[in-house]
Design a protein around this motif. Structure first.
Motif, PDB file in Angstrom:
ATOM      1  N   ALA A   1      25.067   6.390  48.798  1.00 41.58           N
ATOM      2  CA  ALA A   1      26.228   5.663  48.283  1.00 41.58           C
ATOM      3  C   ALA A   1      27.192   6.552  47.518  1.00 41.58           C
ATOM      4  O   ALA A   1      28.282   6.116  47.166  1.00 41.58           O
ATOM      5  N   ALA A   2      26.791   7.782  47.245  1.00 41.73           N
ATOM      6  CA  ALA A   2      27.642   8.676  46.448  1.00 41.73           C
ATOM      7  C   ALA A   2      28.775   9.217  47.317  1.00 41.73           C
ATOM      8  O   ALA A   2      28.527   9.854  48.338  1.00 41.73           O
ATOM      9  N   PRO A   3      30.034   8.996  46.931  1.00 39.29           N
ATOM     10  CA  PRO A   3      31.157   9.511  47.728  1.00 39.29           C
ATOM     11  C   PRO A   3      31.221  11.022  47.666  1.00 39.29           C
ATOM     12  O   PRO A   3      30.825  11.645  46.677  1.00 39.29           O
ATOM     13  N   ALA A   4      31.745  11.614  48.719  1.00 45.19           N
ATOM     14  CA  ALA A   4      31.802  13.069  48.822  1.00 45.19           C
ATOM     15  C   ALA A   4      33.174  13.594  48.420  1.00 45.19           C
ATOM     16  O   ALA A   4      34.204  13.023  48.765  1.00 45.19           O
ATOM     17  N   VAL A   5      33.144  14.716  47.687  1.00 46.84           N
ATOM     18  CA  VAL A   5      34.345  15.446  47.295  1.00 46.84           C
ATOM     19  C   VAL A   5      34.136  16.900  47.691  1.00 46.84           C
ATOM     20  O   VAL A   5      33.078  17.474  47.400  1.00 46.84           O
ATOM     21  N   VAL A   6      35.105  17.500  48.358  1.00 44.51           N
ATOM     22  CA  VAL A   6      35.021  18.894  48.790  1.00 44.51           C
ATOM     23  C   VAL A   6      36.092  19.688  48.051  1.00 44.51           C
ATOM     24  O   VAL A   6      37.262  19.295  48.023  1.00 44.51           O
ATOM     25  N   LEU A   7      35.679  20.817  47.450  1.00 40.95           N
ATOM     26  CA  LEU A   7      36.566  21.627  46.627  1.00 40.95           C
ATOM     27  C   LEU A   7      36.758  23.008  47.254  1.00 40.95           C
ATOM     28  O   LEU A   7      35.779  23.719  47.507  1.00 40.95           O
ATOM     29  N   ALA A   8      38.006  23.386  47.481  1.00 39.22           N
ATOM     30  CA  ALA A   8      38.337  24.699  48.051  1.00 39.22           C
ATOM     31  C   ALA A   8      39.130  25.500  47.021  1.00 39.22           C
ATOM     32  O   ALA A   8      40.231  25.098  46.634  1.00 39.22           O
ATOM     33  N   HIS A   9      38.574  26.613  46.573  1.00 41.60           N
ATOM     34  CA  HIS A   9      39.209  27.413  45.524  1.00 41.60           C
ATOM     35  C   HIS A   9      40.273  28.346  46.094  1.00 41.60           C
ATOM     36  O   HIS A   9      40.447  28.475  47.308  1.00 41.60           O
ATOM     37  N   GLY A  10      40.956  29.030  45.189  1.00 41.94           N
ATOM     38  CA  GLY A  10      42.068  29.878  45.571  1.00 41.94           C
ATOM     39  C   GLY A  10      41.729  31.360  45.632  1.00 41.94           C
ATOM     40  O   GLY A  10      40.583  31.782  45.460  1.00 41.94           O
ATOM     41  N   TRP A  11      42.771  32.137  45.862  1.00 38.62           N
ATOM     42  CA  TRP A  11      42.690  33.587  45.979  1.00 38.62           C
ATOM     43  C   TRP A  11      42.069  34.189  44.722  1.00 38.62           C
ATOM     44  O   TRP A  11      42.451  33.859  43.606  1.00 38.62           O
ATOM     45  N   THR A  12      41.107  35.091  44.922  1.00 36.60           N
ATOM     46  CA  THR A  12      40.387  35.850  43.889  1.00 36.60           C
ATOM     47  C   THR A  12      39.481  34.983  43.022  1.00 36.60           C
ATOM     48  O   THR A  12      38.958  35.458  42.014  1.00 36.60           O
ATOM     49  N   CYS A  13      39.241  33.758  43.416  1.00 35.29           N
ATOM     50  CA  CYS A  13      38.389  32.882  42.598  1.00 35.29           C
ATOM     51  C   CYS A  13      37.030  32.658  43.271  1.00 35.29           C
ATOM     52  O   CYS A  13      36.631  33.420  44.130  1.00 35.29           O
TER      53      CYS A  13
ATOM     54  N   ALA B   1      34.597  22.729  35.628  1.00 36.95           N
ATOM     55  CA  ALA B   1      34.870  21.521  34.845  1.00 36.95           C
ATOM     56  C   ALA B   1      34.875  20.283  35.739  1.00 36.95           C
ATOM     57  O   ALA B   1      34.342  19.235  35.360  1.00 36.95           O
ATOM     58  N   GLN B   2      35.485  20.390  36.927  1.00 36.22           N
ATOM     59  CA  GLN B   2      35.518  19.237  37.832  1.00 36.22           C
ATOM     60  C   GLN B   2      34.113  18.906  38.334  1.00 36.22           C
ATOM     61  O   GLN B   2      33.740  17.728  38.419  1.00 36.22           O
ATOM     62  N   ILE B   3      33.339  19.931  38.663  1.00 36.70           N
ATOM     63  CA  ILE B   3      31.985  19.687  39.153  1.00 36.70           C
ATOM     64  C   ILE B   3      31.162  18.961  38.095  1.00 36.70           C
ATOM     65  O   ILE B   3      30.451  17.984  38.391  1.00 36.70           O
ATOM     66  N   ARG B   4      31.235  19.415  36.862  1.00 37.79           N
ATOM     67  CA  ARG B   4      30.450  18.777  35.801  1.00 37.79           C
ATOM     68  C   ARG B   4      30.825  17.312  35.623  1.00 37.79           C
ATOM     69  O   ARG B   4      29.961  16.454  35.442  1.00 37.79           O
ATOM     70  N   ASP B   5      32.102  17.000  35.658  1.00 35.23           N
ATOM     71  CA  ASP B   5      32.531  15.623  35.458  1.00 35.23           C
ATOM     72  C   ASP B   5      32.210  14.728  36.652  1.00 35.23           C
ATOM     73  O   ASP B   5      31.800  13.583  36.486  1.00 35.23           O
ATOM     74  N   LEU B   6      32.415  15.250  37.859  1.00 30.98           N
ATOM     75  CA  LEU B   6      32.274  14.412  39.041  1.00 30.98           C
ATOM     76  C   LEU B   6      30.835  14.258  39.512  1.00 30.98           C
ATOM     77  O   LEU B   6      30.508  13.276  40.186  1.00 30.98           O
ATOM     78  N   ALA B   7      29.960  15.212  39.171  1.00 28.19           N
ATOM     79  CA  ALA B   7      28.609  15.223  39.734  1.00 28.19           C
ATOM     80  C   ALA B   7      27.763  14.032  39.292  1.00 28.19           C
ATOM     81  O   ALA B   7      26.745  13.737  39.922  1.00 28.19           O
ATOM     82  N   ALA B   8      28.173  13.325  38.245  1.00 23.53           N
ATOM     83  CA  ALA B   8      27.393  12.173  37.800  1.00 23.53           C
ATOM     84  C   ALA B   8      27.382  11.064  38.844  1.00 23.53           C
ATOM     85  O   ALA B   8      26.397  10.314  38.942  1.00 23.53           O
ATOM     86  N   GLY B   9      28.443  10.936  39.634  1.00 24.87           N
ATOM     87  CA  GLY B   9      28.486   9.844  40.599  1.00 24.87           C
ATOM     88  C   GLY B   9      29.022  10.220  41.959  1.00 24.87           C
ATOM     89  O   GLY B   9      29.238   9.357  42.804  1.00 24.87           O
ATOM     90  N   HIS B  10      29.252  11.511  42.188  1.00 21.86           N
ATOM     91  CA  HIS B  10      29.793  11.981  43.464  1.00 21.86           C
ATOM     92  C   HIS B  10      28.926  13.119  43.997  1.00 21.86           C
ATOM     93  O   HIS B  10      28.326  13.860  43.232  1.00 21.86           O
ATOM     94  N   ARG B  11      28.897  13.253  45.316  1.00 25.84           N
ATOM     95  CA  ARG B  11      28.357  14.468  45.920  1.00 25.84           C
ATOM     96  C   ARG B  11      29.505  15.468  45.961  1.00 25.84           C
ATOM     97  O   ARG B  11      30.470  15.292  46.696  1.00 25.84           O
ATOM     98  N   VAL B  12      29.418  16.508  45.161  1.00 27.22           N
ATOM     99  CA  VAL B  12      30.497  17.472  45.035  1.00 27.22           C
ATOM    100  C   VAL B  12      30.123  18.728  45.818  1.00 27.22           C
ATOM    101  O   VAL B  12      29.111  19.380  45.523  1.00 27.22           O
ATOM    102  N   ILE B  13      30.931  19.052  46.798  1.00 30.39           N
ATOM    103  CA  ILE B  13      30.675  20.189  47.681  1.00 30.39           C
ATOM    104  C   ILE B  13      31.708  21.267  47.366  1.00 30.39           C
ATOM    105  O   ILE B  13      32.911  21.022  47.442  1.00 30.39           O
ATOM    106  N   ALA B  14      31.238  22.423  46.982  1.00 34.47           N
ATOM    107  CA  ALA B  14      32.129  23.557  46.687  1.00 34.47           C
ATOM    108  C   ALA B  14      31.628  24.765  47.468  1.00 34.47           C
ATOM    109  O   ALA B  14      30.425  24.953  47.620  1.00 34.47           O
ATOM    110  N   TYR B  15      32.567  25.574  47.943  1.00 34.77           N
ATOM    111  CA  TYR B  15      32.155  26.756  48.701  1.00 34.77           C
ATOM    112  C   TYR B  15      33.002  27.945  48.305  1.00 34.77           C
ATOM    113  O   TYR B  15      34.121  27.805  47.817  1.00 34.77           O
TER     114      TYR B  15
END
Length: 371
Positions: free
Chosen positions: A53-65, A72-86
């Motif tokens: 039931a956890a909605p998915a969020v995908v995060l794409a970072h920028g140049w040199t990151c 900060a976003q991962i910490r806040d969203l991870a309580a109720g979302h599946r947070v995917i970062a690569y």
């Protein structure tokens, strides 16, 4: 999000036991996505990874990151979302590939979506800077269209990045473009994070009011990028032209920019908002620079939550995004893993949707929004 720990002038916590809101969060799961050319990409999944039931969020970072940029976003969203970062190729824990280009960015995002989402599963995709360009580059791809429910574009642009940059404080023209190209495309090592290095990074990439701990966090991330990778991607950004792809980005899109951004000045965001077929609105943050997810973490997280609440459907419940259903996750037999059921989050006050020209001024934060 809890209040950040107090910092010394050097950016370190005064209380060693206090949590660092910008420290890289520990993922619940790690995996490797393999791109079209065989490049391997480090992927992290945070939050309730086994909760369908956890909605998915995908995060794409920028140049040199790296994924750490979204801490900060991962910490806040991870309580109720599946947070995917690569990590983009060559950044963080993703090895450098043999190829660099906007097609490669699109290939890599498609590979991450295929590796982490169920067939047909929808997600909100947020891209910062080159991460936003990644989203634009992938807009016409079947893999992106299969999975993208809505998009947040932070501090990004689609073309003429070097010519429009104001990092060099002289009048626009050939001399400024030439100098900017030499600075951003430099092969010189960045070296250790020193007070001078922090000053330079803050001037070029952040707003004048950025707190020392924010500058420190960004400096650590940027200085960790290998100089060969930094140079290779700078050449891609120098030649960037994704104006046609912007018009293929037909899902709902929110655009966000800092008014003091020297790398992608707010004119880029205004052009995107005007060109996007389904722009929900443009938010301009007075006095903020290029690193908006670090400089305004709560606001960026709020925008992501708003997009999830409004655009990630619970297909088997008949749920209309943005309307409560009263469904308790897990009570519906045959629920499709990864789809949201009855998901609702708080609205970000003052957000303007539609294609009108309304603007709203927030007295408390001076945030200007419009479509």
């Amino acid at each position: 999000m809890s209040r950040p720990a107090r910092r010394s002038a050097g950016g370190r916590p005064e209380d060693p036991a206090a949590p660092d809101p910008y420290a890289p969060p520990v993922p619940a799961r790690e995996l490797t996505a393999v791109s079209a050319d065989g490049a391997r990409l480090h992927v992290e999944v945070h939050g309730p990874v086994d909760d369908p039931a956890a909605p998915a969020v995908v995060l794409a970072h920028g140049w040199t990151c790296s994924t750490a940029f979204w801490g900060a976003q991962i910490r806040d969203l991870a309580a109720g979302h599946r947070v995917i970062a690569y990590d983009q190729r060559g950044h963080g824990r993703s090895p450098a590939g043999r190829r660099y280009g906007t097609d490669v960015l699109a290939d890599d995002l498609e590979a991450v979506l295929a590796a982490t989402l169920a067939p047909g599963e929808k997600a909100v995709i947020a891209g910062h800077s080159m991460g936003g360009m990644t989203v634009m580059a992938a807009a016409g791809r079947p893999g992106f269209q299969e999975h993208a429910a809505a998009v947040l574009l932070c501090s990004t642009g689609s073309s003429r990045l070097v010519a429009r940059s104001t990092v060099v404080p002289i009048r626009a023209g050939r001399p400024r473009t030439w100098l900017t190209r030499r600075i951003l495309g430099s092969r010189a090592p960045l070296g250790p994070v020193t007070p001078l290095a922090r000053w330079i990074l803050k001037y070029a990439t952040m707003g004048p009011g950025s707190a020392p701990h924010m500058v420190e966090a960004c400096a650590r991330i940027v200085h960790a990028c290998p100089r060969r990778v930094r140079h290779a991607w700078s050449q891609v950004l120098d030649r960037l032209d994704l104006d046609d792809q912007v018009r293929q980005l037909t899902v709902p899109v929110s655009v966000l920019a800092g008014t003091a951004d020297r790398l992608t000045p707010p004119g880029h965001a205004r052009a995107l908002a005007a060109a996007l077929p389904n722009c929900l609105g443009l938010t301009e943050l007075p006095g903020l620079g290029h690193m908006t997810p670090v400089e305004a973490p709560g606001l960026v997280t709020g925008k992501i939550r708003e997009l999830v609440a409004g655009h990630v459907p619970g297909r088997l419940t008949g749920h209309v995004p943005g309307q409560a259903t009263g469904h308790v996750p897990g009570q519906l037999a045959g629920h499709v893993p990864g789809q949201v059921t009855g998901q609702a989050t708080g609205h970000v006050p003052g957000h303007v949707t539609g294609r009108g020209r309304a603007h709203e001024q927030h007295d408390d934060a001076g945030i200007r929004e419009g479509a």
